[in-house]
Design a protein around this motif. Sequence first.
Motif, mmCIF file in Angstrom:
data_model
loop_
_atom_site.group_PDB
_atom_site.id
_atom_site.type_symbol
_atom_site.label_atom_id
_atom_site.label_comp_id
_atom_site.label_asym_id
_atom_site.label_seq_id
_atom_site.Cartn_x
_atom_site.Cartn_y
_atom_site.Cartn_z
ATOM 1 N N ASP A 172 0.581 -1.279 -0.103
ATOM 2 C CA ASP A 172 0.340 -0.260 -0.017
ATOM 3 C C ASP A 172 1.242 0.992 0.179
ATOM 4 O O ASP A 172 0.792 2.487 -0.582
ATOM 5 C CB ASP A 172 -0.982 0.155 1.081
ATOM 6 N N TYR A 179 1.223 6.899 -6.782
ATOM 7 C CA TYR A 179 -0.124 8.252 -6.535
ATOM 8 C C TYR A 179 0.527 9.158 -6.250
ATOM 9 O O TYR A 179 0.315 10.550 -7.288
ATOM 10 C CB TYR A 179 -0.741 7.546 -5.823
ATOM 11 N N SER A 197 -13.053 12.745 -2.103
ATOM 12 C CA SER A 197 -12.794 11.125 -2.304
ATOM 13 C C SER A 197 -11.446 10.508 -2.380
ATOM 14 O O SER A 197 -11.113 9.670 -1.767
ATOM 15 C CB SER A 197 -13.702 10.838 -3.022
ATOM 16 N N ARG A 198 -10.617 10.911 -4.082
ATOM 17 C CA ARG A 198 -9.449 9.770 -4.176
ATOM 18 C C ARG A 198 -8.487 10.430 -3.538
ATOM 19 O O ARG A 198 -7.319 10.003 -3.521
ATOM 20 C CB ARG A 198 -9.393 10.830 -5.492
ATOM 21 N N LYS A 200 -8.474 10.534 0.004
ATOM 22 C CA LYS A 200 -8.777 10.305 1.377
ATOM 23 C C LYS A 200 -8.194 8.773 0.730
ATOM 24 O O LYS A 200 -7.404 7.960 1.610
ATOM 25 C CB LYS A 200 -9.940 9.514 1.537
ATOM 26 N N GLU A 201 -8.763 8.053 -0.429
ATOM 27 C CA GLU A 201 -8.162 6.739 -0.827
ATOM 28 C C GLU A 201 -6.640 6.445 -1.093
ATOM 29 O O GLU A 201 -5.814 5.656 -0.833
ATOM 30 C CB GLU A 201 -8.105 6.615 -2.370
ATOM 31 N N GLN A 202 -5.812 8.276 -1.398
ATOM 32 C CA GLN A 202 -4.759 7.929 -1.273
ATOM 33 C C GLN A 202 -3.683 7.923 -0.102
ATOM 34 O O GLN A 202 -3.080 8.169 -0.093
ATOM 35 C CB GLN A 202 -4.167 8.811 -2.384
ATOM 36 N N PHE A 204 -4.942 6.780 2.634
ATOM 37 C CA PHE A 204 -4.662 5.563 3.134
ATOM 38 C C PHE A 204 -3.363 5.418 2.908
ATOM 39 O O PHE A 204 -3.385 4.856 3.701
ATOM 40 C CB PHE A 204 -6.233 5.254 3.022
ATOM 41 N N LEU A 205 -3.608 5.164 1.625
ATOM 42 C CA LEU A 205 -2.547 4.276 1.375
ATOM 43 C C LEU A 205 -0.413 4.711 1.363
ATOM 44 O O LEU A 205 -0.385 3.926 1.937
ATOM 45 C CB LEU A 205 -2.588 3.942 -0.523
ATOM 46 N N LYS A 237 -6.822 3.438 11.838
ATOM 47 C CA LYS A 237 -6.768 3.921 10.148
ATOM 48 C C LYS A 237 -7.363 5.663 10.779
ATOM 49 O O LYS A 237 -7.039 6.569 9.920
ATOM 50 C CB LYS A 237 -7.920 3.170 9.528
#
Length: 351
Positions: A172, A179, A197-198, A200-202, A204-205, A237
């Motif tokens: 991850d 990214y 939203s995108r 937050k995804e990045q 998180f990783l 998280k």
Amino acid sequence: WSQVVSEAEKIVGYPTSFMSLRCLLSDELSNIAMQVRKLVGTKHPLLDTARGFVYDSRNNLQMRGLVVLLISKAAGPSTAELSFQHDMVSGIYSSQRSLAEITELIHTAFLVHRGIVNIGELKSCDGPLKDMQFGNKMAVLSGDFLLANACTSLAQLQNTKVVELISSAIGDLVQGIYYENSKSSEENCLTDDIGISRWKEQVFLSHSALLAKSCQAAMELAKHSAEIQDMAFQYGKHMSMSHKLHSDLQPFVRESSSDTIAFSLNSAPAILHQEFRGREAWLKQIREHTHRCACVFQQLQEAIKAGKGVTSAIDLCRCHGNRALAALERFPPSEARDALANIVYAVTRFP
């Protein structure tokens, strides 16, 4: 924050700033430290990373390992592991302490790897080319050394599920950093075209996955139920998401207006500002404050402060903090649980 960390360290039994001492005092890393001294006088980022290990350890460096230790103590032993309680020190299994060290080593390895500069973008004032190339080699080799040590220690835990969890967290991290850097080399790309939203995804990783999965792995080592493992994952998280948002917000909420702190155009307040303004209006605003490719950060900072991006980012930070606190409610009351809650309060409190 420093007070919260100091009080939490007393609960887990020893200062976590010594967590990776065995590795950091090894002959191999001593040799690396001697080599890094050759970079003094240049602007290679590996120097800043090394200084951060010494001067900034209370703020960020050991936070992940400390949280793993605290959540291990907060959960306590499971009924399945009662026969192994003799292996506990200050309410934490030795395997969980090893996991906390592994988590810190992985985080540190990636910090070192991030200190690799793009040779093609260097200026003469950054330092001699051969020194910058040498700095890159040192960043790669020393980061790899730390990561190899972490993987060796991970295998010694002899728990397949824990190995799978931490290995996936490393994957991850790599994906998240890819990214982050994928658009930085594109010409005329001032800011990524992503929504929150995108983002937050990045994040998180690149920032949350390691802590979340390490907290879950700590519960697995103590043979806790799937429900407790999930609650530990949720705490890790959402607490680390709050921590990242808090960090992103600092340039905008600092009380001292005399200091202009550089911020990323891809930070949470800027991304949210773009969502409210619209992509085209945001790019136009950047260009208005840009002269010869050098952004006038103070003017952009004021523009973002005047919009809704900062208040929305604060709300989002507190939202993740509340979800982390909700996950803690499944753990029995204890000093360790209170310390975990105090960490959340520290990163969700703003002037």
